[in-house]
Design an enzyme around this catalytic site. Structure first.
Site, mmCIF file in Angstrom:
data_model
loop_
_atom_site.group_PDB
_atom_site.id
_atom_site.type_symbol
_atom_site.label_atom_id
_atom_site.label_comp_id
_atom_site.label_asym_id
_atom_site.label_seq_id
_atom_site.Cartn_x
_atom_site.Cartn_y
_atom_site.Cartn_z
ATOM 1 N N GLU A 274 6.725 42.586 61.387
ATOM 2 C CA GLU A 274 7.996 43.194 60.956
ATOM 3 C C GLU A 274 8.508 44.144 62.036
ATOM 4 O OE1 GLU A 274 6.752 45.457 57.543
ATOM 5 O OE2 GLU A 274 6.372 43.706 56.311
ATOM 6 N N PRO A 275 8.835 43.641 63.225
ATOM 7 C CA PRO A 275 9.246 44.550 64.296
ATOM 8 C C PRO A 275 10.695 44.993 64.159
ATOM 9 C CG PRO A 275 9.371 42.293 65.065
ATOM 10 C CD PRO A 275 8.863 42.229 63.643
ATOM 11 N N GLY A 276 10.950 46.230 64.453
ATOM 12 C CA GLY A 276 12.315 46.726 64.481
ATOM 13 C C GLY A 276 12.628 47.249 65.874
ATOM 14 N N CYS A 347 26.742 72.703 64.920
ATOM 15 C CA CYS A 347 26.372 74.123 64.940
ATOM 16 C C CYS A 347 24.908 74.344 64.609
ATOM 17 C CB CYS A 347 27.259 74.872 63.962
ATOM 18 S SG CYS A 347 28.973 74.653 64.426
HETATM 19 N N1 LLP Z 1 7.736 47.665 58.439
HETATM 20 C C1 LLP Z 1 7.629 48.793 57.692
HETATM 21 C C2 LLP Z 1 7.026 48.725 56.373
HETATM 22 C C3 LLP Z 1 8.106 50.015 58.216
HETATM 23 O O1 LLP Z 1 7.997 51.116 57.493
HETATM 24 C C4 LLP Z 1 8.700 50.044 59.508
HETATM 25 C C5 LLP Z 1 9.225 51.298 60.070
HETATM 26 C C6 LLP Z 1 8.797 48.833 60.230
HETATM 27 C C7 LLP Z 1 8.286 47.665 59.657
HETATM 28 C C8 LLP Z 1 9.424 48.744 61.584
HETATM 29 O O2 LLP Z 1 8.723 49.496 62.525
HETATM 30 P P1 LLP Z 1 9.099 49.423 64.090
HETATM 31 O O3 LLP Z 1 8.747 48.040 64.591
HETATM 32 O O4 LLP Z 1 10.536 49.690 64.223
HETATM 33 O O5 LLP Z 1 8.269 50.481 64.703
HETATM 34 N N2 LLP Z 1 13.099 56.719 62.402
HETATM 35 C C9 LLP Z 1 11.899 56.640 63.204
HETATM 36 C C10 LLP Z 1 11.110 55.375 62.943
HETATM 37 C C11 LLP Z 1 10.723 55.191 61.483
HETATM 38 C C12 LLP Z 1 9.981 53.908 61.245
HETATM 39 C C13 LLP Z 1 9.782 53.657 59.800
HETATM 40 N N3 LLP Z 1 9.170 52.415 59.453
HETATM 41 C C14 LLP Z 1 12.283 56.780 64.671
HETATM 42 O O6 LLP Z 1 13.440 56.981 64.978
HETATM 43 O O7 LLP Z 1 11.411 56.746 65.524
#
Ligand code: LLP
Length: 426
Positions: A274-276, A347
């Site tokens: 599940e990459p973001g 601010c």
């Molecule tokens: N799957 C689940 C269940 C998650 O909670 C997350 C991210 C992902 C996949 C995706 O993770 P990634 O591949 O993007 O690392 N707002 C924070 C990041 C919060 C991530 C939350 N969960 C930031 O700006 O660094």
């Protein structure tokens, strides 16, 4: 940086679009994403995991722009969502609900009903209470809910505490022993169909060991379940792959894929990721213009460049002390570089984009904040009643505008100095 970011004719370009011309045309702040970069990132991950049955589910929370969701869907990716809103966006972008995995600790009845109605691939269940709620809603709607249980593998992802999720003290998932009991309960309930197991230990992980430890811990459970007669179709290892913001050594995807294949051995499950961040972060920049240069009044005070983007546009520096590179889109080489703090108009002293950067700046400089494609626009707010950035997708020499700047911003411009009407911002 993205390989698609380059300097041409003295300006910064993304793919074949001049970012200075783009900033002039659409105004700032503006998020700009490279379609080619996102495509490459998805293809690279698919290749790294080519040795196993593999499914990529893009984590919508990283960037839910409809053009990006549409692209992911066209490239054959599924989706990982955490709300009914994200599910609506996937559908609006033409994504197939049957490729959607629903994560998150707090799924409401309305969200569960919506997901059952459109027929998602799997609910990633995070608690016993949620298991019961999903079974109940499935019964009411006369459906069978496909489920996976999110296990907390108790490994330390060695990342920022706010984005670390795999430890006992985190709110996510259930302990392995509890998971076994829940699988047993689920196996006896005709409203539930057990399809998988999942975990997600954190985000921006650059060390492969915790990911592989989590996988190994999960496999123990997979084998134990098999001995209880419960066969799983997939193992979902979550997202979390780290990228380069500054000088990190990012996770090597080839090694990750090869190790997963080796540890999986002869087991037949499909691997899901599940990459973001690793798909979109370096595909995007945030364009911003200088409002004022405020030079140090005393020798030990910083020079401030006050820009038109702020913590409401990109909260990562304020929230996680995140480091984003700052590039000048229209560099003036005759200027002597000096140290600057790049700050927004909000601010709060915590409102900064970057601190102590050596840059040659002048009033006309346009800046590009790098690695802003993930957790940028999606975490934007209207704090200080500020408007929001627009979003642009670049594709070769074309730039399309999948999200326009909300009305409030236009109004402020069009009404000039008379008075200001604040519209509700969608
Ligand atoms: N799957 C689940 C269940 C998650 O909670 C997350 C991210 C992902 C996949 C995706 O993770 P990634 O591949 O993007 O690392 N707002 C924070 C990041 C919060 C991530 C939350 N969960 C930031 O700006 O660094």
């Amino acid at each position: 940086h993205s390989p698609y970011l380059s300097e041409v004719d003295g300006h910064l370009w993304l793919e074949r679009v001049d970012l200075l011309g783009l900033a002039d045309a659409v105004g700032t702040p503006a998020y700009v994403y490279s379609k080619a970069h996102i495509t490459d990132a998805i293809e690279a991950l698919n290749e790294a995991f080519a040795g196993v049955a593999f499914n990529l589910h893009y984590a919508v929370k990283a960037n839910s722009n409809l053009a990006i969701l549409k692209l992911c869907s066209e490239l054959g990716a599924g989706f990982d969502i955490v709300s009914g809103g994200e599910l609506s966006r996937v559908i609006a972008a033409g994504g197939d609900p049957s490729t959607v995995i629903f994560s998150g600790v707090g799924k409401s009845i309305e969200e569960i009903d919506f997901a059952l109605k459109v027929g998602i691939e799997c609910f990633n269940i995070e608690s016993e209470a949620e298991l019961h709620r999903i079974a109940e809603r499935a019964e009411i709607s006369g459906q069978v809910a496909p489920i996976s249980i999110r296990v907390n593998p108790n490994v330390d992802a060695q990342t920022h505490p706010y984005i670390s999720t795999g430890l006992k003290q985190n709110k996510f998932g259930v302990q392995p022993e509890q998971a076994l009991a829940m699988y047993q309960t689920a196996a006896e309930n005709p409203q539930l169909k057990i399809v998988g197991i999942d975990c997600h230990i954190g985000s921006q992980i650059t060390d492969i060991e915790p990911l592989l430890d989590a996988f190994t811990n999960m496999l123990r459970l997979v084998d134990e379940l098999a001995s209880m007669g419960i066969e799983l179709e997939h193992i979902d290892l979550g997202g979390g792959m780290g990228i380069v913001y500054q000088d990190e050594s990012p996770l090597d995807l080839e090694t990750y894929g090869a190790s997963v294949r080796q540890i999986l051995g002869g087991r037949g499950q499909t691997i899901i990721l599940e990459p973001g961040r690793s798909i979109v972060a370096n595909a995007g920049v945030l364009l911003t213009r200088i409002e004022y240069l405020k030079e140090a009044s005393e020798p030990d005070a910083p020079n401030f460049a006050v820009v038109d983007a702020a913590m409401n546009d990109l909260i990562r520096p304020a929230l996680y002390q995140a480091w984003h590179d700052v590039l000048v889109v229209n560099p003036n080489r005759t200027l002597q570089p000096r140290q600057w703090d790049i700050v927004g108009p909000v601010c709060e002293s915590g409102d900064f984009i970057a601190k102590d950067r050596s840059l040659g700046l002048e009033a006309a400089s346009v800046l590009a904040v790098a690695s802003a494609g993930a957790y940028g626009m999606v975490q934007a707010s209207n704090y200080n009643s500020r408007g929001r950035a627009c979003e642009i997708m670049v594709d070769g020499e074309r730039a399309v505008n999948p999200r326009r700047r909300p009305l409030v911003f236009h109004k402020m411009h069009s009404l000039g100095n008379d008075f200001m009407v604040i519209d509700a911002v969608s």
